[in-house]
Scaffold this motif. Structure first.
Motif, PDB file in Angstrom:
ATOM      1  N   GLN A   1     -13.790 -22.178   7.910  1.00  0.00           N
ATOM      2  CA  GLN A   1     -13.921 -22.171   9.359  1.00  0.00           C
ATOM      3  C   GLN A   1     -14.239 -23.590   9.805  1.00  0.00           C
ATOM      4  O   GLN A   1     -14.773 -24.397   9.034  1.00  0.00           O
ATOM      5  CB  GLN A   1     -14.974 -21.186   9.847  1.00  0.00           C
ATOM      6  CG  GLN A   1     -16.385 -21.478   9.437  1.00  0.00           C
ATOM      7  CD  GLN A   1     -17.376 -20.458   9.989  1.00  0.00           C
ATOM      8  OE1 GLN A   1     -18.513 -20.809  10.234  1.00  0.00           O
ATOM      9  NE2 GLN A   1     -16.962 -19.213  10.205  1.00  0.00           N
TER      10      GLN A   1
ATOM     11  N   GLY B   1     -15.594 -14.981  11.519  1.00  0.00           N
ATOM     12  CA  GLY B   1     -14.931 -16.248  11.815  1.00  0.00           C
ATOM     13  C   GLY B   1     -14.369 -16.969  10.608  1.00  0.00           C
ATOM     14  O   GLY B   1     -13.972 -18.139  10.708  1.00  0.00           O
ATOM     15  N   TRP B   2     -14.304 -16.302   9.457  1.00  0.00           N
ATOM     16  CA  TRP B   2     -13.782 -16.938   8.250  1.00  0.00           C
ATOM     17  C   TRP B   2     -12.321 -16.547   8.027  1.00  0.00           C
ATOM     18  O   TRP B   2     -11.990 -15.363   8.052  1.00  0.00           O
ATOM     19  CB  TRP B   2     -14.612 -16.531   7.030  1.00  0.00           C
ATOM     20  CG  TRP B   2     -16.033 -17.004   7.089  1.00  0.00           C
ATOM     21  CD1 TRP B   2     -17.119 -16.292   7.476  1.00  0.00           C
ATOM     22  CD2 TRP B   2     -16.499 -18.303   6.747  1.00  0.00           C
ATOM     23  NE1 TRP B   2     -18.244 -17.055   7.411  1.00  0.00           N
ATOM     24  CE2 TRP B   2     -17.902 -18.313   6.962  1.00  0.00           C
ATOM     25  CE3 TRP B   2     -15.900 -19.478   6.290  1.00  0.00           C
ATOM     26  CZ2 TRP B   2     -18.698 -19.420   6.722  1.00  0.00           C
ATOM     27  CZ3 TRP B   2     -16.685 -20.588   6.053  1.00  0.00           C
ATOM     28  CH2 TRP B   2     -18.063 -20.564   6.259  1.00  0.00           C
TER      29      TRP B   2
END
Length: 564
Positions: free
Chosen positions: A399, A387-388
């Motif tokens: 994020q 998710g970065w």
């Protein structure tokens, strides 16, 4: 001081006495016959101030070498006219050559030339027969048969009683001696007869053989400053804080050594020892000092590297609120770091990359554990899967956490050794590599104890530390709950089961299979992020042909096979 040295000197006619024994025996037809617990490395003895590099031609002259030996003779009280002159580093307040009292690394290696063990480790670190020519096992009971015809330096025949008393003396010596840890694998030991040794082991496994690698001393000499062994050399002189001399053992049960005399000189630190090698006062030095990194590449030297027991690793914070608790993040860090470049630059070429805490030269090393090649692209893929992404275009991954935009930052903690900043330099390189994939790293360099408090208190993200591992194949201290170097409290049921099986594996094949599974478990789950093993080097002004299978506790292995 001169009077003290003269008092402690033991003269060379002892060699003549040994030859007389040989003649007498022949006429009569008689028969001839590491570790400390793991700890966090802060190895000040391995480092020293830099010395000047380069040589002048005058030191290649034999006359100059003889003058250097004469100069050493003048102040040392030890006969330096020898086939080989060796330097060793040992502090004057703790050095002993009696193996029950000896804990200095270089002196432990010298002792390997004097004392032999029931079982030895071969070039692949596998147990093989030495003073024992065979053994059998029944459950936890091991029976060793000692070779016939082996005698100690004083002519006394080797007996099982000598082995038992040596074992008991090492136990009594306590944890400071390098063999105490492995002897915990033994419950009891007794001499069944002159050549038969019965050992009750703590476990039923093959690993018990590693416990039988302690030096055997002739029982009537155990309290002497220069006790007697069965090895290729014996001590003839020892001057505390100055040096010692070894002579070839004419009673040795193997071939006559090619090097018949060795003089060893004590130096306060590796800088002094390297300077002595440069000026030809000595012609061989074993060192783990980073100052040797340049000298080992000079044409004036021959060199041979060896893997030490010091393992450098990144310890991740595995607590739930840590970004490093996600195995994909740990994998990304491994892919992002060029560990070969790290070993070459930050560790000055004195390191060999290795993902797992198993010596890559060992018969137990699993080559398929080398899975993390340098790949920034693969690291970025893994980070994005977590998710970065770079949402601001500044090169730092972010994020959204609720309504807050959070940067990907890691707190990297480490400590330096007293005489160098190698780990700090390594952290700078690691930070640069991680920065290239969008991870901002904040480095904090503290003392060793402060660093450990950060780790124990989960007040960090990753920590660069070094640990000393045992020659015994047992990683429970690192990966079992409550282990002395299980710094991040890692716990995994599969790993616990594998560690238990190590102690009960009854054959070589079974132990190798279990160790392979342990290593693949490590690279799969990454409880630690392995960087490299530190290496040492043997430097010499002459050929090193003959040396083989050298390791941290036996850096002179095979020196008896060298030629003059």
């Amino acid at each position: 001081m001169k009077n003290i040295r003269n008092f402690m000197q033991i003269l060379r006619p002892e060699r003549s006495f040994a030859l007389l024994i040989v003649l007498c025996v022949a006429l009569c037809g008689a028969a001839l016959a590491e570790e400390p617990n793991p700890w966090i490395v802060d190895d000040s003895a391995a480092e020293a101030v830099p010395v000047e590099d380069g040589f002048t031609d005058e030191f290649t002259d034999n006359t100059v070498q003889q003058e250097a030996a004469a100069e050493l003779n003048a102040y040392s009280g030890v006969d330096m006219e020898a086939d080989l002159r060796v330097g060793y580093v040992a502090s004057t307040d703790s050095q002993q050559i009696n193996p029950f009292l000896c804990s200095e690394r270089d002196l432990v290696s010298l002792n390997q030339l004097v004392f032999e063990s029931v079982v030895e480790l071969d070039d692949d670190f596998k147990p093989s027969p030495l003073l024992a020519d065979s053994w059998t096992v029944d459950g936890k009971t091991w029976t060793f048969k000692l070779r016939d015809g082996i005698v100690f330096h004083n002519g006394a025949p080797l007996t099982a009683s000598d082995v038992v008393l040596s074992y008991q003396m090492f136990l009594n010596a306590g944890e400071s001696n390098p063999y105490y840890g492995r002897l915990s694998l033994v419950e009891s030991m007794e001499a069944t007869d002159t050549r038969t040794l019965t050992v009750q082991a703590k476990y039923s496994g093959y690993v018990t053989l590693y416990a039988m690698t302690f030096p055997v001393v002739q029982q009537s000499t155990i309290n002497e400053s220069m006790p007697r062994g069965t090895g290729p050399y014996w001590y003839t002189q020892f001057v505390y804080g100055v040096g010692l001399r070894l002579e070839a053992n004419p009673l040795w049960w193997k071939n006559d050594p090619g090097i018949h005399s060795i003089a060893a000189v004590n130096y306060a630190d590796s800088g002094d020892a390297l300077e002595a090698l440069k000026t030809r006062q000595i012609n061989l030095l074993c060192t783990q000092s980073s100052n040797a990194s340049f000298s080992r590449n000079l044409s004036e030297y021959t060199s041979m590297d060896y893997v030490t027991n010091t393992y450098e690793m990144l310890v991740p914070n595995l607590s739930e609120n840590s970004v490093m608790s996600d195995v994909r993040m740990r994998q990304a860090v491994m892919y992002a770091i060029d560990r070969a470049a790290l070993a070459s630059n930050a560790y000055l070429g004195m390191g060999i990359q290795c993902e797992v805490p198993v010596n890559p030269g060992s018969w137990l090393y699993e080559s398929q554990s080398a899975v993390f090649y340098y790949s920034p692209e693969r690291a970025l893929q893994l980070l994005q899967s977590c998710g970065w992404q770079d949402l601001t275009g500044d090169g730092i991954l972010n994020q959204v956490d609720g309504v807050i935009l959070k940067d990907l930052e890691l707190r990297l903690v480490t400590y330096n050794e007293p005489t160098n900043s190698i780990r700090e330099n390594a952290c700078d390189m690691i930070a640069d590599y991680l920065g290239k994939v969008g991870i901002k790293v904040n480095i904090e360099v503290r003392g060793r104890e402060r660093t450990l408090r950060y780790i124990r208190g989960h007040d960090y993200d990753i920590a660069l530390v070094g640990v000393n591992l045992s020659e015994v194949p047992d990683l429970s201290q690192m990966f079992r709950s409550g282990g002395s170097i299980n710094l991040n409290n890692y716990g995994n049921e599969e790993m616990q089961n594998l560690l238990t099986q190590v102690s009960t594996a009854s054959t070589e094949a079974e132990l190798k299979s279990i160790y392979s599974q342990i290593q693949m478990n490590i690279v799969d789950r990454l409880p630690v992020l392995g960087m490299l093993f530190r290496t040492g080097t043997v430097l010499s002004t002459r050929s090193l042909a003959g040396l083989s299978g050298i390791r941290a506790e036996n850096t002179l292995n095979g020196i008896e096979f060298m030629t003059k």
